[in-house]
Design an enzyme around this catalytic site. Structure first.
Site, PDB file in Angstrom:
ATOM      1  N   HIS A  34      -3.606   7.211   2.037  1.00  0.00           N
ATOM      2  CA  HIS A  34      -3.983   5.868   1.610  1.00  0.00           C
ATOM      3  C   HIS A  34      -5.386   5.581   2.122  1.00  0.00           C
ATOM      4  CE1 HIS A  34      -4.083   1.710   0.807  1.00  0.00           C
ATOM      5  NE2 HIS A  34      -3.929   1.307   2.047  1.00  0.00           N
TER       6      HIS A  34
ATOM      7  N   CYS B  43       0.812  -1.229   0.000  1.00  0.00           N
ATOM      8  CA  CYS B  43       0.000   0.000   0.000  1.00  0.00           C
ATOM      9  C   CYS B  43       0.845   1.278   0.000  1.00  0.00           C
ATOM     10  CB  CYS B  43      -0.959  -0.007   1.181  1.00  0.00           C
ATOM     11  SG  CYS B  43      -2.080  -1.409   1.136  1.00  0.00           S
TER      12      CYS B  43
ATOM     13  N   ASN C 197     -10.171  -0.183  -0.579  1.00  0.00           N
ATOM     14  CA  ASN C 197      -8.706  -0.107  -0.472  1.00  0.00           C
ATOM     15  C   ASN C 197      -8.098  -0.663  -1.760  1.00  0.00           C
ATOM     16  OD1 ASN C 197      -6.003  -0.472   0.103  1.00  0.00           O
ATOM     17  ND2 ASN C 197      -6.330  -1.310   2.145  1.00  0.00           N
TER      18      ASN C 197
HETATM   19  O1  UT7 Z   1      -4.005  -1.281   3.405  1.00  0.00           O
HETATM   20  C1  UT7 Z   1      -3.231  -1.758   4.454  1.00  0.00           C
HETATM   21  C2  UT7 Z   1      -3.727  -1.279   5.693  1.00  0.00           C
HETATM   22  N1  UT7 Z   1      -4.907  -2.014   6.093  1.00  0.00           N
HETATM   23  C3  UT7 Z   1      -5.632  -1.497   7.031  1.00  0.00           C
HETATM   24  O2  UT7 Z   1      -5.329  -0.419   7.424  1.00  0.00           O
HETATM   25  C4  UT7 Z   1      -6.781  -2.292   7.607  1.00  0.00           C
HETATM   26  C5  UT7 Z   1      -6.838  -2.007   9.084  1.00  0.00           C
HETATM   27  N2  UT7 Z   1      -7.906  -2.660   9.776  1.00  0.00           N
HETATM   28  C6  UT7 Z   1      -9.225  -2.328   9.640  1.00  0.00           C
HETATM   29  O3  UT7 Z   1      -9.556  -1.511   8.819  1.00  0.00           O
HETATM   30  C7  UT7 Z   1     -10.225  -2.953  10.586  1.00  0.00           C
HETATM   31  O4  UT7 Z   1      -9.552  -3.609  11.617  1.00  0.00           O
HETATM   32  C8  UT7 Z   1     -11.183  -3.950   9.879  1.00  0.00           C
HETATM   33  C9  UT7 Z   1     -12.142  -3.195   8.976  1.00  0.00           C
HETATM   34  C10 UT7 Z   1     -10.387  -4.972   9.080  1.00  0.00           C
HETATM   35  C11 UT7 Z   1     -12.042  -4.704  10.905  1.00  0.00           C
HETATM   36  O5  UT7 Z   1     -12.739  -3.792  11.729  1.00  0.00           O
HETATM   37  P1  UT7 Z   1     -12.779  -4.005  13.309  1.00  0.00           P
HETATM   38  O6  UT7 Z   1     -13.635  -2.947  13.856  1.00  0.00           O
HETATM   39  O7  UT7 Z   1     -11.360  -4.088  13.780  1.00  0.00           O
HETATM   40  O8  UT7 Z   1     -13.550  -5.373  13.432  1.00  0.00           O
HETATM   41  P2  UT7 Z   1     -13.060  -6.726  14.108  1.00  0.00           P
HETATM   42  O9  UT7 Z   1     -11.998  -7.370  13.299  1.00  0.00           O
HETATM   43  O10 UT7 Z   1     -12.801  -6.478  15.564  1.00  0.00           O
HETATM   44  O11 UT7 Z   1     -14.375  -7.611  13.989  1.00  0.00           O
HETATM   45  C12 UT7 Z   1     -15.556  -7.313  14.739  1.00  0.00           C
HETATM   46  C13 UT7 Z   1     -16.618  -8.364  14.456  1.00  0.00           C
HETATM   47  C14 UT7 Z   1     -16.117  -9.787  14.582  1.00  0.00           C
HETATM   48  O12 UT7 Z   1     -17.171 -10.561  15.147  1.00  0.00           O
HETATM   49  P3  UT7 Z   1     -17.136 -10.959  16.693  1.00  0.00           P
HETATM   50  O13 UT7 Z   1     -15.880 -11.739  16.884  1.00  0.00           O
HETATM   51  O14 UT7 Z   1     -17.161  -9.667  17.432  1.00  0.00           O
HETATM   52  O15 UT7 Z   1     -18.379 -11.759  16.846  1.00  0.00           O
HETATM   53  C15 UT7 Z   1     -15.908 -10.220  13.167  1.00  0.00           C
HETATM   54  O16 UT7 Z   1     -16.057 -11.617  12.980  1.00  0.00           O
HETATM   55  O17 UT7 Z   1     -17.075  -8.222  13.103  1.00  0.00           O
HETATM   56  C16 UT7 Z   1     -17.015  -9.496  12.458  1.00  0.00           C
HETATM   57  N3  UT7 Z   1     -16.727  -9.275  11.038  1.00  0.00           N
HETATM   58  C17 UT7 Z   1     -17.690  -9.074  10.110  1.00  0.00           C
HETATM   59  N4  UT7 Z   1     -19.012  -9.026  10.188  1.00  0.00           N
HETATM   60  C18 UT7 Z   1     -19.692  -8.781   9.065  1.00  0.00           C
HETATM   61  C19 UT7 Z   1     -15.518  -9.208  10.441  1.00  0.00           C
HETATM   62  N5  UT7 Z   1     -15.670  -8.966   9.123  1.00  0.00           N
HETATM   63  C20 UT7 Z   1     -16.994  -8.875   8.890  1.00  0.00           C
HETATM   64  C21 UT7 Z   1     -17.762  -8.631   7.757  1.00  0.00           C
HETATM   65  N6  UT7 Z   1     -19.105  -8.581   7.886  1.00  0.00           N
HETATM   66  N7  UT7 Z   1     -17.210  -8.414   6.545  1.00  0.00           N
END
Ligand code: UT7
Length: 318
Positions: free
Chosen positions: A245, A113, A275
């Site tokens: 980004h 990225c 992204n």
């Molecule tokens: O380009 C390189 C740089 N990349 C980034 O900067 C990405 C950085 N990270 C992020 O943007 C965020 O961490 C994410 C968008 C990837 C995830 O967001 P989050 O608020 O950190 O969510 P999480 O991983 O803590 O997941 C929360 C919940 C989980 O369920 P439980 O365990 O709380 O029951 C996940 O299983 O959301 C669930 N979940 C989803 N639900 C519906 C994860 N992905 C999805 C989805 N749809 N697509």
């Protein structure tokens, strides 16, 4: 002082736009979750015949048209990508051939990225050193081809596209004022692809521990943005636009808060493009140049963070 000035921008997107609702038909997710956690509403996905090099070529052509520069005047092409058309040769040489340029320097840069910022910094150094007078710097990706479409934690986050700038050597105040590049290879396992020519012999799929990447992203991006502003001899108050980004709307908001920057100064395209890795910064730049927000003379800070980890920023007088 001889500087590398951005004299044209361009971008390209695949024909097919995919909304969150459409994705939710095949992936266990929802429009509400994706918007709330990321700000993403839609992404573009490459179809048959659309590749990293074809998108890169279209973006480069538009940037050259905007600059009023003939391809024959280009001395350097650097393409930032983690999803090249072939393992080798460099996709930059496919772009070169498609543009009808028979002899110039052409190579790919791989910093995921942060790739466009790395490529911009290399091109700027080569222009200042006199290696070329005109360079095309491109970020282009087809991440849809390395996504695990059964993994909802990653596949909803990415899209395909390309952005390009034409740099020209000019004396004066405009141009790239400073760049800062970083890498810390200890974090490989937080964001990587589980394949490669020298390990599995396969292309592999993207894997990410999103929450941990998020934490590092906000800290590193705020830090490198401050560094590059200071390196240019300026202060945060001098910045007209941050062109970041586009990974997650929440990262953009948190970084702006950490920097003490008004949210209106951040160019945001993650809602429409998701992204696009190395393409995201030049794509966002082109959108804001073409809609008239970014004007000649504006002070821009471009910044990005990604796999490696790598992170980088550039201060540019547009
Ligand atoms: O380009 C390189 C740089 N990349 C980034 O900067 C990405 C950085 N990270 C992020 O943007 C965020 O961490 C994410 C968008 C990837 C995830 O967001 P989050 O608020 O950190 O969510 P999480 O991983 O803590 O997941 C929360 C919940 C989980 O369920 P439980 O365990 O709380 O029951 C996940 O299983 O959301 C669930 N979940 C989803 N639900 C519906 C994860 N992905 C999805 C989805 N749809 N697509």
């Amino acid at each position: 002082m001889r500087r590398a000035v951005i004299i044209g921008t361009g971008s390209a997107l695949p024909a097919r736009r995919v909304t969150n609702t459409e994705l939710a038909e095949t992936v266990d997710t929802s429009d509400e979750w994706i918007i709330a956690r990321t700000g993403i509403e839609a992404r573009y996905i490459a179809g048959e015949g659309e590749t990293t090099a074809s998108l890169a070529t279209e973006a480069a052509r538009k940037a050259l048209d905007a600059a009023g520069i003939a391809p024959s005047a280009v001395g350097l092409i650097i393409l930032a990508t983690a999803t090249p058309d072939q393992t080798f040769p460099a996709s930059a040489t496919k772009v070169q051939a498609a543009l009808g340029i028979n002899d110039c320097v052409a190579f790919d840069v791989q910093a995921v990225c942060s790739g466009f910022l790395y490529a911009l910094s290399v091109a700027e150094s080569m222009i200042r050193a006199g290696t070329a007078d005109v360079a095309v710097v491109i970020g282009a990706e087809t991440f849809s081809r390395i996504l695990d479409w059964d993994d909802r934690t990653t596949c909803v986050l990415f899209g395909d596209g390309a952005g390009a700038v034409v740099l020209q050597a000019q004396d004066g105040e405009r141009g790239v004022l400073a760049t800062r590049l970083h890498a810390d290879g200890r974090h490989n396992e937080l964001l990587y692809v589980d394949g490669g020519p020298s390990t599995t012999g396969t292309v592999g799929k993207l894997r990410m521990k999103g929450q941990e990447v998020f934490r590092h992203a906000v800290t590193n991006l705020a830090k490198v943005t401050n560094e590059v502003i200071e390196a240019a001899g300026l202060s945060v108050a001098d910045v007209d636009w941050i062109v970041p980004h586009q990974a997650n709307r929440r990262i953009l908001d948190a970084t702006a808060r950490k920097l003490g920057l008004a949210p209106e100064k951040i160019i945001i395209t993650v809602d429409q493009h998701a992204n696009t890795s190395a393409a995201s910064v030049p794509l966002a730049l082109d959108v804001a140049v073409r809609d008239g927000r970014i004007k000649p003379g504006d002070l821009l800070v471009l910044e990005a963070m990604g796999g490696g980890f790598t992170w980088a920023a550039a201060a540019v007088r547009y």
